[in-house]
Design an enzyme around this catalytic site. Structure first.
Site, PDB file in Angstrom:
ATOM      1  N   GLN A 103       5.404  -2.401   2.117  1.00  0.00           N
ATOM      2  CA  GLN A 103       5.137  -2.352   0.676  1.00  0.00           C
ATOM      3  C   GLN A 103       3.648  -2.504   0.429  1.00  0.00           C
ATOM      4  OE1 GLN A 103       8.264  -5.013  -1.428  1.00  0.00           O
ATOM      5  NE2 GLN A 103       8.295  -5.615   0.715  1.00  0.00           N
ATOM      6  N   ASN A 104       2.894  -2.807   1.491  1.00  0.00           N
ATOM      7  CA  ASN A 104       1.457  -3.047   1.328  1.00  0.00           C
ATOM      8  C   ASN A 104       0.694  -1.734   1.200  1.00  0.00           C
ATOM      9  OD1 ASN A 104       2.156  -5.681   1.592  1.00  0.00           O
ATOM     10  ND2 ASN A 104       1.487  -5.873   3.712  1.00  0.00           N
ATOM     11  N   HIS A 121       4.700   2.243  -0.865  1.00  0.00           N
ATOM     12  CA  HIS A 121       3.957   2.259  -2.137  1.00  0.00           C
ATOM     13  C   HIS A 121       2.626   2.999  -2.014  1.00  0.00           C
ATOM     14  CE1 HIS A 121       6.380  -1.574  -3.407  1.00  0.00           C
ATOM     15  NE2 HIS A 121       7.064  -0.470  -3.567  1.00  0.00           N
ATOM     16  N   CYS A 129      -8.227  13.621  -6.976  1.00  0.00           N
ATOM     17  CA  CYS A 129      -8.610  13.918  -8.361  1.00  0.00           C
ATOM     18  C   CYS A 129      -7.371  14.365  -9.145  1.00  0.00           C
ATOM     19  CB  CYS A 129      -9.675  15.017  -8.384  1.00  0.00           C
ATOM     20  SG  CYS A 129      -9.983  15.653 -10.054  1.00  0.00           S
ATOM     21  N   CYS A 153     -15.123  18.426 -10.241  1.00  0.00           N
ATOM     22  CA  CYS A 153     -14.754  18.853 -11.601  1.00  0.00           C
ATOM     23  C   CYS A 153     -14.904  17.765 -12.655  1.00  0.00           C
ATOM     24  CB  CYS A 153     -13.315  19.382 -11.605  1.00  0.00           C
ATOM     25  SG  CYS A 153     -12.083  18.070 -11.608  1.00  0.00           S
TER      26      CYS A 153
HETATM   27  P1  NAD Z   1       5.199 -11.099  -2.825  1.00  0.00           P
HETATM   28  O1  NAD Z   1       3.840 -11.558  -3.244  1.00  0.00           O
HETATM   29  O2  NAD Z   1       6.258 -10.986  -3.843  1.00  0.00           O
HETATM   30  O3  NAD Z   1       5.757 -12.107  -1.687  1.00  0.00           O
HETATM   31  C1  NAD Z   1       4.963 -12.502  -0.606  1.00  0.00           C
HETATM   32  C2  NAD Z   1       5.841 -13.283   0.354  1.00  0.00           C
HETATM   33  O4  NAD Z   1       5.050 -13.607   1.492  1.00  0.00           O
HETATM   34  C3  NAD Z   1       6.374 -14.606  -0.205  1.00  0.00           C
HETATM   35  O5  NAD Z   1       7.763 -14.685   0.065  1.00  0.00           O
HETATM   36  C4  NAD Z   1       5.593 -15.670   0.579  1.00  0.00           C
HETATM   37  O6  NAD Z   1       6.378 -16.834   0.842  1.00  0.00           O
HETATM   38  C5  NAD Z   1       5.293 -14.946   1.867  1.00  0.00           C
HETATM   39  N1  NAD Z   1       4.110 -15.404   2.597  1.00  0.00           N
HETATM   40  C6  NAD Z   1       2.987 -16.027   2.143  1.00  0.00           C
HETATM   41  N2  NAD Z   1       2.125 -16.248   3.153  1.00  0.00           N
HETATM   42  C7  NAD Z   1       2.692 -15.732   4.269  1.00  0.00           C
HETATM   43  C8  NAD Z   1       2.287 -15.641   5.636  1.00  0.00           C
HETATM   44  N3  NAD Z   1       1.104 -16.107   6.056  1.00  0.00           N
HETATM   45  N4  NAD Z   1       3.155 -15.060   6.522  1.00  0.00           N
HETATM   46  C9  NAD Z   1       4.341 -14.566   6.109  1.00  0.00           C
HETATM   47  N5  NAD Z   1       4.771 -14.626   4.835  1.00  0.00           N
HETATM   48  C10 NAD Z   1       3.950 -15.200   3.920  1.00  0.00           C
HETATM   49  O7  NAD Z   1       4.966  -9.765  -2.011  1.00  0.00           O
HETATM   50  P2  NAD Z   1       5.880  -8.466  -1.836  1.00  0.00           P
HETATM   51  O8  NAD Z   1       7.290  -8.884  -1.616  1.00  0.00           O
HETATM   52  O9  NAD Z   1       5.209  -7.616  -0.833  1.00  0.00           O
HETATM   53  O10 NAD Z   1       5.780  -7.735  -3.235  1.00  0.00           O
HETATM   54  C11 NAD Z   1       4.480  -7.512  -3.763  1.00  0.00           C
HETATM   55  C12 NAD Z   1       4.225  -6.154  -4.344  1.00  0.00           C
HETATM   56  O11 NAD Z   1       2.824  -6.063  -4.584  1.00  0.00           O
HETATM   57  C13 NAD Z   1       4.513  -5.032  -3.414  1.00  0.00           C
HETATM   58  O12 NAD Z   1       5.146  -4.076  -4.194  1.00  0.00           O
HETATM   59  C14 NAD Z   1       3.151  -4.510  -2.898  1.00  0.00           C
HETATM   60  O13 NAD Z   1       3.059  -3.111  -3.076  1.00  0.00           O
HETATM   61  C15 NAD Z   1       2.111  -5.131  -3.774  1.00  0.00           C
HETATM   62  N6  NAD Z   1       1.061  -5.873  -3.034  1.00  0.00           N
HETATM   63  C16 NAD Z   1       0.428  -5.354  -1.936  1.00  0.00           C
HETATM   64  C17 NAD Z   1      -0.525  -6.101  -1.238  1.00  0.00           C
HETATM   65  C18 NAD Z   1      -1.201  -5.539  -0.004  1.00  0.00           C
HETATM   66  O14 NAD Z   1      -1.287  -4.326   0.136  1.00  0.00           O
HETATM   67  N7  NAD Z   1      -1.697  -6.377   0.902  1.00  0.00           N
HETATM   68  C19 NAD Z   1      -0.851  -7.375  -1.674  1.00  0.00           C
HETATM   69  C20 NAD Z   1      -0.206  -7.879  -2.820  1.00  0.00           C
HETATM   70  C21 NAD Z   1       0.735  -7.115  -3.479  1.00  0.00           C
HETATM   71 ZN    ZN Z   2     -11.564  17.297  -9.515  1.00  0.00          ZN
END
Ligand code: NAD
Ligand code: ZN
Length: 252
Positions: A103-104, A121, A129, A153
């Site tokens: 999801q990151n 995501h 663009c 553009c």
């Molecule tokens: P969330 O913030 O809802 O949950 C994060 C989870 O990670 C929690 O359950 C927490 O207890 C746990 N956590 C905290 N520290 C940790 C560690 N060191 N090791 C393991 N687990 C740990 O995150 P989500 O469920 O991914 O949902 C967030 C949404 O936001 C997603 O849709 C994502 O696209 C986006 N997002 C992306 C990033 C990124 O790309 N790094 C960062 C924040 C949010």
């Molecule tokens: Zn363009």
């Protein structure tokens, strides 16, 4: 069960599985210092993402959307994979891990060396663009003037990630479903599992007969009803220990 016994149990479960899929979330990148999107005092507390990162904001008020996007991009540009990311890359190299559904949007799984990553995501590393489709790396655009304008553009660039108000691309959704349905072990890593449809993947895996194992310092909504067990801890601590244990067990 002691922490050490939990590590052995997971190492053994990994070694006896036929197909392993991981679902990762923001927690996986906390140890790469990308904690601040959602955490206390983080970017998302200051700029409500459902407003700033909504597709209609980007279309109608791009300068506003790019306040948040620019800040996120600066943070991601500095970030490096952590020990948890590298352990997952090793698990793939060793032939145990098939696919990561992440999801990151930070691209850190790819940077660590994983080859099969479904970016559910999208990602913030490239932009397109919105008018002419010009596609380039985010590192090539200047964030001095926001919104950044297309060099061809003068249209507005959109990062290649999913905005609020947008659907998950069909290809990512179809592949994630397929991988979840056909694995026999799903590792759920650093996600609170509340953002749908990503959060449905462990349920899909479970109902198709897979074991579901979480690594997270805190219990989640899955822990009692979906997961077979949880190892309470940081992915950057637990995953390298599991990989080391697998290597030791392989030698025996
Ligand atoms: P969330 O913030 O809802 O949950 C994060 C989870 O990670 C929690 O359950 C927490 O207890 C746990 N956590 C905290 N520290 C940790 C560690 N060191 N090791 C393991 N687990 C740990 O995150 P989500 O469920 O991914 O949902 C967030 C949404 O936001 C997603 O849709 C994502 O696209 C986006 N997002 C992306 C990033 C990124 O790309 N790094 C960062 C924040 C949010
Ligand atoms: Zn363009």
């Amino acid at each position: 069960m002691s922490f050490d016994e939990e590590i052995t149990t997971l190492a053994q479960d990994i070694m006896r599985s036929r197909k392993i899929v991981a679902l990762s979330g923001a927690g996986m990148s906390v140890e790469s210092d990308i904690a601040s999107f959602r955490g206390k005092g983080g970017l998302w507390e200051k700029y409500d993402p459902e407003e700033y990162a909504h597709i209609s904001t980007l279309r109608h008020h791009p300068e506003k959307a790019w306040i948040l996007l620019g800040a996120m991009q600066k943070e991601i540009a500095k970030a490096k994979p952590n020990r948890g990311h590298y352990a997952l890359a090793e698990l793939e190299q060793l032939g145990f891990l098939k696919t990561i559904i992440t999801q990151n949007v930070d691209g850190l799984h790819h940077l660590a060396g994983n080859r099969d990553v479904i970016e559910f995501h999208g990602n913030l590393q490239t932009v397109t663009c919105m008018d002419c489709g010009h596609h380039l790396s985010s590192s090539e655009i200047s964030l001095d003037d926001i919104p950044p304008r297309c060099s061809k553009c003068k249209g507005v660039y959109k990062p290649d990630c999913i905005f609020f108000g947008e659907a998950i691309p069909v290809e990512a959704l179809t592949r994630a479903h397929q991988e979840s349905r056909t694995c026999d072990l799903m590792l759920v890593l650093g996600t609170s599992a509340v953002v749908y449809p990503a959060a449905s993947m462990p349920e899909i895996a479970k109902s198709a007969g897979a074991r579901v194992v979480e690594i997270n310092p805190s219990e989640t909504v899955l822990t009692r009803f979906v997961s077979d067990y949880i190892i309470l801890g940081k992915t950057g601590d637990v995953l390298p220990k599991v990989v080391d244990r697998i290597k030791t067990l392989k030698k025996d």
